[in-house]
Design an enzyme around this catalytic site. Structure first.
Site, short mmCIF file in Angstrom:
data_model
loop_
_atom_site.label_atom_id
_atom_site.label_comp_id
_atom_site.label_asym_id
_atom_site.label_seq_id
_atom_site.Cartn_x
_atom_site.Cartn_y
_atom_site.Cartn_z
N ASN A 88 0.88 -1.16 0.00
CA ASN A 88 0.00 0.00 0.00
C ASN A 88 0.92 1.22 0.00
O ASN A 88 1.42 1.62 1.04
CB ASN A 88 -0.89 -0.03 1.25
CG ASN A 88 -1.87 1.12 1.28
OD1 ASN A 88 -1.83 2.00 0.41
ND2 ASN A 88 -2.73 1.13 2.28
N ARG A 147 -2.42 -2.17 -3.52
CA ARG A 147 -3.71 -1.56 -3.20
C ARG A 147 -3.82 -0.21 -3.92
O ARG A 147 -2.92 0.64 -3.81
CB ARG A 147 -3.80 -1.31 -1.69
CG ARG A 147 -5.13 -0.72 -1.32
CD ARG A 147 -5.03 0.19 -0.14
NE ARG A 147 -6.32 0.83 0.08
CZ ARG A 147 -6.49 1.90 0.82
NH1 ARG A 147 -5.46 2.44 1.42
NH2 ARG A 147 -7.68 2.43 0.95
N HIS A 152 -13.46 1.59 0.15
CA HIS A 152 -13.44 0.45 1.09
C HIS A 152 -13.96 -0.82 0.42
O HIS A 152 -14.43 -1.74 1.09
CB HIS A 152 -14.33 0.70 2.33
CG HIS A 152 -13.82 1.74 3.27
ND1 HIS A 152 -14.66 2.60 3.95
CD2 HIS A 152 -12.57 2.05 3.67
CE1 HIS A 152 -13.94 3.40 4.72
NE2 HIS A 152 -12.66 3.10 4.56
N ARG A 158 -13.71 13.49 8.77
CA ARG A 158 -14.46 13.87 7.57
C ARG A 158 -15.93 14.06 7.90
O ARG A 158 -16.49 13.29 8.69
CB ARG A 158 -14.34 12.79 6.49
CG ARG A 158 -12.97 12.69 5.89
CD ARG A 158 -12.90 11.56 4.89
NE ARG A 158 -11.72 10.76 5.13
CZ ARG A 158 -11.59 9.48 4.82
NH1 ARG A 158 -12.58 8.84 4.23
NH2 ARG A 158 -10.49 8.82 5.09
N GLU A 197 -8.28 -6.54 4.81
CA GLU A 197 -8.13 -6.02 3.45
C GLU A 197 -6.87 -6.58 2.78
O GLU A 197 -6.87 -6.85 1.58
CB GLU A 197 -8.10 -4.49 3.49
CG GLU A 197 -9.47 -3.93 3.84
CD GLU A 197 -9.47 -2.45 4.21
OE1 GLU A 197 -9.17 -2.15 5.38
OE2 GLU A 197 -9.76 -1.62 3.34
#
Ligand code: ADP
Length: 403
Positions: free
Chosen positions: A7, A95, A184, A245, A388
């Site tokens: 990632n 990713r 996601h 957020r 993930e």
């Protein structure tokens, strides 16, 4: 097959090496603060086992190339390495946050894929340049190793236009690809399959509402195993209330802020992405700190929790309306897996929709996949730990085996 999951962000490379014969983690770590004066490397060998060992380094890491050299050096170290050479890394899974509508499946990296990813930079200016840097150095350092891109957006590519279009002038979609993509996706895909297995049904037959509650949070409306709607939009800003957020707001707020406070577009971007959500309401973005503040009588922390629960319930309710039959609500990620209060707040008052949480099962300090609904609840309520990295590694193997 050993799969290295990468990632790569603008200033960091996070990695995990998995032995996919047993799906076990050989090592994991992160190279952080790339390009800054003081770089940091943390490397864990066999995390979670009794052989666990940790290495920490502090040194300047000028660029991604040097960062990747450090990663490969640690993985193949003569003394503490987990493999003898890069030849024992049989695939790399990258990713990628934004695949636009160019990518509707994970795919093997070639020059064309790199070109298409570069074209998507306007849609993901924060993430895709870092991903590309990671792909470039990984390909250069491991030219014989097949590399696969796995996208956060792909799972949601099955959304119908009525769910992914914004009611803006249609030309904006045609010219600039302005639409909802959702994120996601790797997590929603993983927990969908795990939930189906838990329920003893084929994934193609389950209707779920998957609720990923972490620092970033999103929900996904899953019909017959496929995403048909999700709460995030063009970017991961839309939808639920998150750590920093704001989620859904009225866009007319922003010209007002521009006029009243002279805020630039960049400042508004920073405000909505980094200074809002829980942090904006009560000054804390970590759920554990919010609970602590609520226990001490902090009314703003209480309000933040109330708003979070209310927004989650509204989304669950709307997805129940879309689905009709719901097999399960599935909680996952840092908050979803660990926080019974957050789960209770998200399901409170939804008994009339067939969602009945069992108080004791919800509170039980159990890890792993579990059912926390009452025995007579028409809709199951599950907690399924997400993974993930494992999903990226599985998809990487899947792409290579299909060739
Ligand atoms: P990310 O989106 O960065 O992957 P995570 O999925 O790790 O985030 O979730 C981070 C969030 O999970 C934080 O708000 C943190 O407070 C929360 N969290 C982690 N453990 C617990 C816990 N035991 N109880 C409540 N919240 C928790």
């Amino acid at each position: 097959m050993n799969v290295l999951v990468i990632n790569s962000g603008s200033s960091s490379i996070k990695y995990l090496l998995l032995d996919m014969r047993t799906e076990s983690v050989l090592c994991s770590g992160a190279v952080e603060r790339i390009g800054e004066a003081a770089g940091v490397v943390t490397h864990k060998i066999a995390p979670g086992t009794d052989r666990e060992d940790k290495i920490s380094l502090a040194q300047p890491i000028p660029d991604h190339e040097e960062g990747m050299h450090l990663v490969i050096g640690l993985i193949t170290d003569a003394d503490k390495g987990v493999v003898k050479s890069v030849d024992e890394i049989e695939a790399v899974g990258h990713r990628i946050v934004q695949g636009g509508d160019t990518f509707s499946a994970s795919c093997r990296v070639d020059d064309h894929v790199v070109e298409e990813l570069a074209k998507l930079i306007p849609l993901a200016p924060v993430h895709n340049p870092g991903h590309l840097a990671g792909i470039r150095v990984a390909r250069a350092m491991m030219p014989k190793v097949p590399q696969v891109t796995v996208f956060d957006t792909v799972f949601h590519q099955t959304m119908p236009p009525r769910a992914f279009m914004y009611a803006l002038p249609y030309e904006l979609y045609e010219e600039l690809k302005v639409r909802r993509y959702g994120f996601h996706g790797t997590s929603h895909a993983y927990v969908t399959k795990e939930a189906a297995r838990f329920l003893g049904k084929p994934a193609e037959q389950v209707n779920l509402i998957t609720v990923h509650l972490g620092n970033g949070s999103s929900m996904c409306c899953v019909q017959n195993g496929k995403s048909i709607d999700t709460s995030m939009g063009l970017t991961p800003l839309e939808g639920l209330i998150m750590g920093t957020r704001c989620g859904d707001t009225d866009l007319a707020i922003y010209p007002l802020l521009g006029a009243a406070k002279g805020l630039s577009i960049e400042e508004i971007n920073d405000l909505t992405n980094k200074q809002s959500g829980f942090k904006g309401i009560c000054g804390r973005n970590d759920m554990r700190d919010i609970h602590e503040a609520v226990a001490q009588g902090d009314t703003k922390a209480k309000l933040a929790l109330d708003m979070f629960g209310y927004r989650n319930r509204k989304y669950i309710g709307s997805y129940v309306a879309v689905l009709g039959r719901v097999d399960a609500i599935v909680f996952t990620a840092g908050i979803g897996e660990n926080d019974p209060v957050a789960r209770e707040l998200s399901c409170r008052g939804l008994e009339h929709l067939g969602i009945r949480l069992d108080r004791d099962r919800n509170l039980a300090p159990v890890r792993g996949a579990r059912d926390i609904a009452t025995s007579d609840s028409p809709v199951r309520v599950l907690v399924i730990p997400t993974n993930e990295e494992l999903e990226i590694a599985r998809q990487t193997v899947g792409v290579l085996q299909a060739q």
